[in-house]
Enzyme design. Sequence first.
Site, PDB file in Angstrom:
ATOM      1  N   ARG A 167      18.070   6.198  19.067  1.00  0.00           N
ATOM      2  CA  ARG A 167      18.187   5.692  17.640  1.00  0.00           C
ATOM      3  C   ARG A 167      17.874   4.228  17.494  1.00  0.00           C
ATOM      4  O   ARG A 167      17.308   3.856  16.199  1.00  0.00           O
ATOM      5  CB  ARG A 167      19.552   6.242  17.103  1.00  0.00           C
ATOM      6  CG  ARG A 167      19.521   6.144  15.528  1.00  0.00           C
ATOM      7  CD  ARG A 167      20.560   6.813  15.021  1.00  0.00           C
ATOM      8  NE  ARG A 167      20.461   8.179  14.719  1.00  0.00           N
ATOM      9  CZ  ARG A 167      19.741   8.696  13.607  1.00  0.00           C
ATOM     10  NH1 ARG A 167      19.391   8.091  12.553  1.00  0.00           N
ATOM     11  NH2 ARG A 167      19.849  10.033  13.249  1.00  0.00           N
TER      12      ARG A 167
ATOM     13  N   PHE B 147      24.908   4.716  14.786  1.00  0.00           N
ATOM     14  CA  PHE B 147      24.561   5.382  16.096  1.00  0.00           C
ATOM     15  C   PHE B 147      23.358   4.479  16.659  1.00  0.00           C
ATOM     16  O   PHE B 147      22.682   5.128  16.959  1.00  0.00           O
ATOM     17  CB  PHE B 147      24.375   6.834  15.840  1.00  0.00           C
ATOM     18  CG  PHE B 147      24.422   7.772  16.871  1.00  0.00           C
ATOM     19  CD1 PHE B 147      25.604   8.018  17.432  1.00  0.00           C
ATOM     20  CD2 PHE B 147      23.029   8.171  17.451  1.00  0.00           C
ATOM     21  CE1 PHE B 147      25.633   8.854  18.571  1.00  0.00           C
ATOM     22  CE2 PHE B 147      23.457   8.937  18.684  1.00  0.00           C
ATOM     23  CZ  PHE B 147      24.572   9.516  19.171  1.00  0.00           C
TER      24      PHE B 147
ATOM     25  N   PHE C 132      34.516   7.729  11.837  1.00  0.00           N
ATOM     26  CA  PHE C 132      33.446   6.702  12.239  1.00  0.00           C
ATOM     27  C   PHE C 132      32.536   6.965  13.499  1.00  0.00           C
ATOM     28  O   PHE C 132      31.971   5.822  13.812  1.00  0.00           O
ATOM     29  CB  PHE C 132      34.109   5.232  11.934  1.00  0.00           C
ATOM     30  CG  PHE C 132      34.785   5.139  10.891  1.00  0.00           C
ATOM     31  CD1 PHE C 132      34.467   5.280   9.393  1.00  0.00           C
ATOM     32  CD2 PHE C 132      36.282   4.834  10.632  1.00  0.00           C
ATOM     33  CE1 PHE C 132      35.115   5.221   8.327  1.00  0.00           C
ATOM     34  CE2 PHE C 132      37.065   4.878   9.791  1.00  0.00           C
ATOM     35  CZ  PHE C 132      36.391   4.871   8.277  1.00  0.00           C
TER      36      PHE C 132
ATOM     37  N   ALA D 275      25.963  11.877  12.423  1.00  0.00           N
ATOM     38  CA  ALA D 275      24.365  11.669  11.973  1.00  0.00           C
ATOM     39  C   ALA D 275      24.286  11.724  10.380  1.00  0.00           C
ATOM     40  O   ALA D 275      23.140  12.044  10.207  1.00  0.00           O
ATOM     41  CB  ALA D 275      23.543  12.406  12.769  1.00  0.00           C
TER      42      ALA D 275
ATOM     43  N   GLU E 195      33.651  11.497  17.528  1.00  0.00           N
ATOM     44  CA  GLU E 195      32.486  12.778  17.898  1.00  0.00           C
ATOM     45  C   GLU E 195      32.428  13.143  19.562  1.00  0.00           C
ATOM     46  O   GLU E 195      32.572  14.445  19.778  1.00  0.00           O
ATOM     47  CB  GLU E 195      31.239  11.754  17.820  1.00  0.00           C
ATOM     48  CG  GLU E 195      30.133  12.761  17.865  1.00  0.00           C
ATOM     49  CD  GLU E 195      28.537  12.261  17.601  1.00  0.00           C
ATOM     50  OE1 GLU E 195      28.536  11.394  16.901  1.00  0.00           O
ATOM     51  OE2 GLU E 195      27.786  12.944  18.139  1.00  0.00           O
TER      52      GLU E 195
ATOM     53  N   ARG F 141      29.291   4.760  13.484  1.00  0.00           N
ATOM     54  CA  ARG F 141      28.457   4.951  12.131  1.00  0.00           C
ATOM     55  C   ARG F 141      27.140   4.247  12.301  1.00  0.00           C
ATOM     56  O   ARG F 141      27.091   2.915  12.325  1.00  0.00           O
ATOM     57  CB  ARG F 141      29.405   4.241  11.071  1.00  0.00           C
ATOM     58  CG  ARG F 141      28.850   4.667   9.840  1.00  0.00           C
ATOM     59  CD  ARG F 141      30.114   4.149   8.839  1.00  0.00           C
ATOM     60  NE  ARG F 141      29.949   4.908   7.438  1.00  0.00           N
ATOM     61  CZ  ARG F 141      30.865   4.846   6.403  1.00  0.00           C
ATOM     62  NH1 ARG F 141      31.743   4.041   6.726  1.00  0.00           N
ATOM     63  NH2 ARG F 141      30.783   5.436   5.251  1.00  0.00           N
TER      64      ARG F 141
ATOM     65  N   GLU G 173      26.089   7.150   6.791  1.00  0.00           N
ATOM     66  CA  GLU G 173      25.741   5.960   7.568  1.00  0.00           C
ATOM     67  C   GLU G 173      25.098   4.927   6.971  1.00  0.00           C
ATOM     68  O   GLU G 173      25.042   3.694   7.109  1.00  0.00           O
ATOM     69  CB  GLU G 173      25.251   6.410   8.988  1.00  0.00           C
ATOM     70  CG  GLU G 173      26.293   7.197   9.844  1.00  0.00           C
ATOM     71  CD  GLU G 173      25.515   7.885  10.832  1.00  0.00           C
ATOM     72  OE1 GLU G 173      24.854   8.892  10.688  1.00  0.00           O
ATOM     73  OE2 GLU G 173      25.501   7.602  11.983  1.00  0.00           O
TER      74      GLU G 173
END
Length: 773
Positions: free
Chosen positions: A324, A358, A242, A525, A246, A356, A727
């Site tokens: 984002r 981002f 999720f 992403a 990362e 998720r 996402e």
Amino acid sequence: MTISRSADAKIVQRSIVGKGIAHDSAARHVAGEANYIDDMPELPGTLHAAFVLSPVAHGQLHGFDASEALAMDGVAGVWAAKDIPGHNEVGPILHGETLFAEDIVDHEGRVIAVVAARDFETAYRAAKKVKLDIETLEPVLDIEEAHRRKSYVLPSQEVIEGDVETALAGAPHVIAGKLRMGGQDHFYLETHIAYAIPGENGEMLVHSSTQHPTEVQHHVAGILGIHANAVECQVRRMGGGFGGKESQPTIIAGAAALVAAKTGKPCKMRLKRRDDMIATGKRHDYIANWKAGVDNRGRILGLDVEYLARAGNLPDLTGPVITRTLTHTDNSYFIPNARFIGHACKTNTVSNTAFRGFGGPQGIITIEAVIDTVARELKLDPNAVRAVNYYGDETGDMTPYGQQVEDNRLVEVTDAVLGSAEWERRRAEIDAHNAANPVIRRGLAMMPIKFGISFNLTSLNQAGALVHVYLDGSIFLNHGGTEMGQGLFVKVAQVVAEVFQVELDMVRISSTATGKVPNTSATAASTGSDLNGMAAFKAATAIKARMTRVAAEHFDVEEDVIIYREGRVHADNRSVSFGELAKMAWAKRIQLSEAGHYATPKIHWDGKTMKGRPFFYFSYGAAVAEVAVDTLTGETRCLRADILQDVGSPLNPAIDLGQIEGAFVQGMGWVTCEELWWDKSGRLRTVGPSTYKIPGSRDVPPEFNVRILDNMPNREETVFRSKAIGEPPLMLGISVWLAIRDAIASIHGGVPQLDSPATPEEVLRAVRVAQGG
Ligand code: MTE
Ligand code: LUZ
Ligand code: MOS
């Protein structure tokens, strides 16, 4: 171009792609037979590691005394910053983000040292015995306080379009507001884990629960002071990521590898839930201060938004997260004059990270709060205010960050969901219910989403794959993407099976490994299948082209006569099995293996001007949610949700439906029940399922209608014209929060004063405000 064109629906006949095939591990997941790192057989001599974590949010670290821990039976050692042979570095983007604290501890749960012992419990007990010498300093915990002090971990970012000042000055109405939105813990079932196994000649194999094996490989190499070619990172699957896996796995893998290198023994490190929650990052909580200038129909003429994001103690991925947010503050709406500013506030709390969406959810909930507030201030229907603001011919198609909206599906998606959800009838029913029921109020809301697909950092949009065809016609598939439950592996396998027209079980799915496919991006992403699917498509197509030449020679026909179908290769009425053709190709010394590489075309981004085309395309969706709110207790329930999601031509609609359902519920959790709570000294007090409430099975809306938009291939040349799904639907969960606002607004007919998450406490507060009490 020819390659991606032949990935097109119109040219390649589809027999496997587009089918709703079960997740390759579904049966093993439910039977408990799918292996996670903690299930791997342990090698003899395996050590277990635990962290020594800072108990305070801010302090000067003078040192520690590990003598008591070291004296314990079974303890192998304690290691900290000074023991690192290479660099004390784990930053995903910037340098200077350390694995172990050096002289300052800057959040509760800050990693100070690692202890290793012969078993897991001994390691945890020993870690508690390490005596820390910390001189406590005053922590900064509040993001507004950090903002007042201009204490940021990164320079602020700004998206500017047109002239907001003039637009606001000339607008018939200027409406302002402030929205607080909470963070979110990933709460993957499998907490962070790594198993490092030292090899001969300084080599290190690291099994890591990571979305980003390449980053683990590089940071382990950096920490150990060895070349990347001496480190291999492997991952078969994660028990959920999720976004939490990362950048963060480098911390755990780095420590495990350090112990393995120091002792020469394999080392496993698994975090207890509490340690996972205090020592690793979460979704960024934000405050948004906004001011909108609108006309009498609620059309936005200018929008000024200032975001304060909680970066925590260091940058990690906060930069691109804020980017984002700023590129999703428009959501589905044309905003001619915009000023969106994002500040990366530095606080003495754990560094926040990818989650998720981002940063997208924070931007989208903000603009949805703007729309909802504007509508209620002006006594307009919120959906009518949405509609006048949609990108389109009457408004415009240019986003504030300079990307044109070319594939607008907003009206299609929102009209369809309003219809299937029976909006008109239910709106009237709910209004009638509320007129007669003062205690249990109901609310209804619709919202659209437009989510940009691609990493907003252009260079990350690339992937590699490795495909082998063996002499029996079976196929081995490897690629840079990782499996975290989202179904990436089965989708990419479907792509390869489709190319060769063989049964799906002829394609062997394998663990992601840095030695097979190098220099990969995080699986993130939502681009996993777009990138790796296309890389695998290219590899398989190249092998197929060579095999086709062999078949044409064998049958003495032109290549275009050769047809692959149901595991056989045909030339008119003659055929050989796929395996027989593989053997023939081998006999002719033809290469039956290929490494494919794919880089997303068309995208570019200028981080200085904050303009460009960061996204290859947009995914669209819409949801209608209905809730009931108990005005005496503040409890809420989502009674029904209707979702329509654009996934282009889906690679696997069954997987996609599961992704939509899961993402919606996770998004609903973010805006309703999931609350992170720190005490006055900066200690996180919500550190497990008893204090941190994620949605349970009974929180899933009892009536849950999820549909995929039919017959809408991606207009861009993605793999089989599919669209990303991981996402975008999370943000549809915001509709539940909007429905709660609608229920509260029914009390006084005004603007609800509701922040997120709308926990019972927060709802009760907003209800009291609405009741004038
Ligand atoms: N689904 C499951 N079951 N588990 C996960 O950890 N992660 C989400 C999403 N869906 C996740 C998931 C996130 S944050 C992303 S970015 C995408 O999956 C990543 O995978 P994809 O690019 O293959 O969709
Ligand atoms: N951009 C993005 C990123 O949009 N999503 C991500 O997950 C990401 N990760 C790292 C850098 N940029
Ligand atoms: Mo997902 S937050 O991009 O890993």
